[in-house]
Design a protein around this motif. Structure first.
Motif, PDB file in Angstrom:
ATOM      1  N   PHE A 104       0.695  -1.257   0.176  1.00 50.22           N
ATOM      2  CA  PHE A 104      -0.131  -0.064  -0.005  1.00 50.22           C
ATOM      3  C   PHE A 104       0.864   1.262   0.002  1.00 50.22           C
ATOM      4  O   PHE A 104       1.951   1.163  -0.026  1.00 50.22           O
ATOM      5  N   GLN A 105       0.055   2.470   0.033  1.00 53.99           N
ATOM      6  CA  GLN A 105       0.825   3.891   0.048  1.00 53.99           C
ATOM      7  C   GLN A 105       1.372   3.694   1.425  1.00 53.99           C
ATOM      8  O   GLN A 105       2.695   4.327   1.606  1.00 53.99           O
ATOM      9  N   GLN A 106       1.013   3.503   2.482  1.00 52.72           N
ATOM     10  CA  GLN A 106       1.293   3.212   3.847  1.00 52.72           C
ATOM     11  C   GLN A 106       1.885   1.970   4.118  1.00 52.72           C
ATOM     12  O   GLN A 106       1.490   1.226   3.621  1.00 52.72           O
ATOM     13  N   PHE A 107       2.811   1.905   5.150  1.00 52.06           N
ATOM     14  CA  PHE A 107       3.679   0.724   5.143  1.00 52.06           C
ATOM     15  C   PHE A 107       2.816  -0.244   6.082  1.00 52.06           C
ATOM     16  O   PHE A 107       2.919  -1.334   5.975  1.00 52.06           O
ATOM     17  N   ASN A 108       1.903   0.235   7.181  1.00 50.29           N
ATOM     18  CA  ASN A 108       1.471  -0.620   7.946  1.00 50.29           C
ATOM     19  C   ASN A 108       2.252  -1.728   8.525  1.00 50.29           C
ATOM     20  O   ASN A 108       1.751  -2.907   8.925  1.00 50.29           O
ATOM     21  N   LEU A 109       3.163  -1.368   9.022  1.00 48.19           N
ATOM     22  CA  LEU A 109       4.083  -2.105   9.629  1.00 48.19           C
ATOM     23  C   LEU A 109       3.836  -2.088  11.455  1.00 48.19           C
ATOM     24  O   LEU A 109       3.240  -0.944  11.870  1.00 48.19           O
ATOM     25  N   PHE A 110       3.948  -3.201  11.905  1.00 45.74           N
ATOM     26  CA  PHE A 110       3.556  -3.376  13.405  1.00 45.74           C
ATOM     27  C   PHE A 110       4.773  -2.771  14.130  1.00 45.74           C
ATOM     28  O   PHE A 110       5.885  -3.140  14.212  1.00 45.74           O
ATOM     29  N   PRO A 111       4.762  -1.635  14.914  1.00 47.61           N
ATOM     30  CA  PRO A 111       5.790  -0.772  15.382  1.00 47.61           C
ATOM     31  C   PRO A 111       6.549  -1.708  16.479  1.00 47.61           C
ATOM     32  O   PRO A 111       7.778  -1.246  16.905  1.00 47.61           O
ATOM     33  N   ARG A 116      12.184  -8.440  11.233  1.00 47.83           N
ATOM     34  CA  ARG A 116      12.251  -9.759  10.948  1.00 47.83           C
ATOM     35  C   ARG A 116      10.780 -10.715  11.515  1.00 47.83           C
ATOM     36  O   ARG A 116      10.054 -11.252  10.678  1.00 47.83           O
ATOM     37  N   ASP A 117      10.489  -9.943  12.615  1.00 46.36           N
ATOM     38  CA  ASP A 117       9.042 -10.551  13.014  1.00 46.36           C
ATOM     39  C   ASP A 117       7.818 -10.014  12.150  1.00 46.36           C
ATOM     40  O   ASP A 117       6.687 -10.709  12.104  1.00 46.36           O
ATOM     41  N   ALA A 151      17.254  -6.426  10.059  1.00 48.61           N
ATOM     42  CA  ALA A 151      16.317  -7.440  10.487  1.00 48.61           C
ATOM     43  C   ALA A 151      15.877  -7.447  12.085  1.00 48.61           C
ATOM     44  O   ALA A 151      14.593  -7.540  12.126  1.00 48.61           O
ATOM     45  N   ASP A 152      16.868  -7.019  12.873  1.00 48.78           N
ATOM     46  CA  ASP A 152      16.520  -6.897  14.368  1.00 48.78           C
ATOM     47  C   ASP A 152      16.332  -5.525  14.792  1.00 48.78           C
ATOM     48  O   ASP A 152      15.954  -5.370  15.985  1.00 48.78           O
ATOM     49  N   LYS A 153      16.035  -4.600  14.006  1.00 49.59           N
ATOM     50  CA  LYS A 153      15.609  -3.209  14.157  1.00 49.59           C
ATOM     51  C   LYS A 153      14.007  -3.167  14.225  1.00 49.59           C
ATOM     52  O   LYS A 153      13.476  -4.082  13.946  1.00 49.59           O
ATOM     53  N   TYR A 154      13.608  -2.212  14.726  1.00 47.97           N
ATOM     54  CA  TYR A 154      11.967  -1.726  14.730  1.00 47.97           C
ATOM     55  C   TYR A 154      11.727  -0.750  13.602  1.00 47.97           C
ATOM     56  O   TYR A 154      12.574   0.181  13.227  1.00 47.97           O
ATOM     57  N   PRO A 155      10.363  -0.770  13.315  1.00 47.24           N
ATOM     58  CA  PRO A 155      10.099   0.112  12.000  1.00 47.24           C
ATOM     59  C   PRO A 155      10.396   1.602  12.323  1.00 47.24           C
ATOM     60  O   PRO A 155      10.968   2.178  11.130  1.00 47.24           O
ATOM     61  N   THR A 156      10.504   2.001  13.350  1.00 42.72           N
ATOM     62  CA  THR A 156      10.528   3.519  13.598  1.00 42.72           C
ATOM     63  C   THR A 156      12.143   3.926  13.464  1.00 42.72           C
ATOM     64  O   THR A 156      12.316   5.073  13.240  1.00 42.72           O
ATOM     65  N   GLN A 157      12.820   2.914  13.292  1.00 46.90           N
ATOM     66  CA  GLN A 157      14.425   2.857  13.220  1.00 46.90           C
ATOM     67  C   GLN A 157      14.799   3.032  11.782  1.00 46.90           C
ATOM     68  O   GLN A 157      16.026   3.243  11.424  1.00 46.90           O
ATOM     69  N   LEU A 158      13.828   2.825  10.974  1.00 46.57           N
ATOM     70  CA  LEU A 158      14.252   2.826   9.634  1.00 46.57           C
ATOM     71  C   LEU A 158      13.412   3.886   8.734  1.00 46.57           C
ATOM     72  O   LEU A 158      12.752   4.596   9.055  1.00 46.57           O
ATOM     73  N   SER A 159      14.137   4.195   7.450  1.00 47.20           N
ATOM     74  CA  SER A 159      13.850   5.363   6.524  1.00 47.20           C
ATOM     75  C   SER A 159      12.304   4.810   5.886  1.00 47.20           C
ATOM     76  O   SER A 159      12.302   3.704   6.070  1.00 47.20           O
ATOM     77  N   GLY A 160      11.768   5.617   5.619  1.00 45.98           N
ATOM     78  CA  GLY A 160      10.391   5.350   4.663  1.00 45.98           C
ATOM     79  C   GLY A 160      10.604   4.266   3.502  1.00 45.98           C
ATOM     80  O   GLY A 160       9.790   3.313   3.503  1.00 45.98           O
ATOM     81  N   ARG A 165      10.345  -1.334   1.745  1.00 44.76           N
ATOM     82  CA  ARG A 165      10.829  -2.834   1.356  1.00 44.76           C
ATOM     83  C   ARG A 165      10.531  -3.574   2.323  1.00 44.76           C
ATOM     84  O   ARG A 165      10.308  -4.934   1.937  1.00 44.76           O
ATOM     85  N   VAL A 166      10.353  -3.388   3.549  1.00 43.35           N
ATOM     86  CA  VAL A 166       9.973  -4.366   4.561  1.00 43.35           C
ATOM     87  C   VAL A 166       8.673  -4.861   4.151  1.00 43.35           C
ATOM     88  O   VAL A 166       8.319  -6.087   4.174  1.00 43.35           O
ATOM     89  N   ALA A 167       7.713  -3.965   3.884  1.00 46.81           N
ATOM     90  CA  ALA A 167       6.326  -4.421   3.451  1.00 46.81           C
ATOM     91  C   ALA A 167       6.334  -5.161   2.303  1.00 46.81           C
ATOM     92  O   ALA A 167       5.430  -6.210   2.187  1.00 46.81           O
ATOM     93  N   LEU A 168       7.225  -4.980   1.284  1.00 52.92           N
ATOM     94  CA  LEU A 168       7.197  -5.651   0.184  1.00 52.92           C
ATOM     95  C   LEU A 168       7.817  -7.201   0.396  1.00 52.92           C
ATOM     96  O   LEU A 168       7.010  -8.179  -0.071  1.00 52.92           O
TER      97      LEU A 168
END
Length: 263
Positions: A104-111, A116-117, A151-160, A165-168
């Motif tokens: 989607f436009q928004q990543f919708n990852l679980f923060p 990895r999880d 892989a061991d980081k959390y979504p807020t630590q990553l760029s958009g 790419r995690v969402a992909l």
């Protein structure tokens, strides 16, 4: 559509068994007729890019393909599963959502989950894959999209761009037969768009069947087997990118491209 223009040169879906088929699909939002008797087929391995102005119905079209939006009449078939009007699809809808990946436009990852999880959650919960198997799949996919070291980081630590790419990778973890993209770069800063398009480009080169809604015309020209122009809830014109971009036949296509293409 009676006034639509379709290239006869590369309509390779005509004889192939399509993985997606929309047959006279109508969709309303109240009194607004956002999809008008849409007919569209997508062949296995084909990359179809859908373009059009904001509000043209292109995102609604792609969301109907995996049942996120109900439609009022017509028929949608996805990988042999039939979606019926007004959400009356039952098990077919569940099967489609299992076999179709969407970004989607928004990543919708679980923060609260690690990268990895986030990727392993659906294979474990839906497909019953063990944690070790899911972790192995996730690590392989994160490497594929170029962020294995995150892989061991959390979504807020990553760029958009990294989050998209995690969402992909998350979508690919379900081993989909079809990937849908709804303006996957529209929420990204300009410098991050390229890294997401690179990952999608590699996916296309690997033979994944893809339906992509995007405003990235250069990407559409490069990657698409077929470009579909939507205006006012109708498919106005479709064809190979070199034909549609360089020699559009319909005046609405010409007007749209004159506004969005930089010469």
């Amino acid at each position: 559509m009676n006034d639509s223009v379709t290239s006869q040169d590369t309509d390779r879906t005509a004889d192939a068994s399509p993985i997606v088929r929309l047959d006279r699909v109508d969709k309303h939002f109240g009194n607004l007729h956002v999809m008008q008797e849409i007919d569209l087929s997508v062949a296995h391995g084909e990359v179809v890019v859908i373009i059009g102005a904001s509000g043209s119905g292109k995102s609604t079209l792609i969301r109907c393909v995996n049942g996120l939006e109900p439609f009022q009449s017509g028929r949608i078939e996805v990988d042999g599963k039939t979606l019926m009007p007004n959400g009356a699809s039952g098990k077919s809808l569940q099967a489609v959502r299992t076999e179709v990946g969407m970004v989607f436009q928004q990543f919708n990852l679980f923060p609260h989950l690690s990268i990895r999880d986030n990727v392993t959650l659906a294979p474990r919960k839906v497909r019953g894959v063990t944690r070790d198997q899911a972790n192995a799949i996730a690590d392989k996919l994160l490497e594929r999209v170029g962020i294995a070291d995150q892989a061991d980081k959390y979504p807020t630590q990553l760029s958009g761009g990294q989050q998209q790419r995690v969402a992909l990778a998350r979508a690919l973890a379900m081993e989909p037969r079809l990937m849908l993209f709804d303006e996957p770069t529209s929420a990204l800063d300009p410098e991050m768009i390229g890294e997401v398009l690179d990952a999608m480009r590699e996916l296309a080169n690997d033979g994944m069947t893809m339906m992509i809604v995007t405003h990235e015309m250069g990407f559409a020209r490069e990657v698409a087997d077929r470009v579909v122009f939507v205006h006012g809830g109708q498919i106005v014109e479709q064809g190979p990118p070199e034909q549609l971009f360089d020699h559009p036949r319909h005046e609405r296509t010409q007007a749209f491209l004159s506004r969005v293409l930089k010469h």
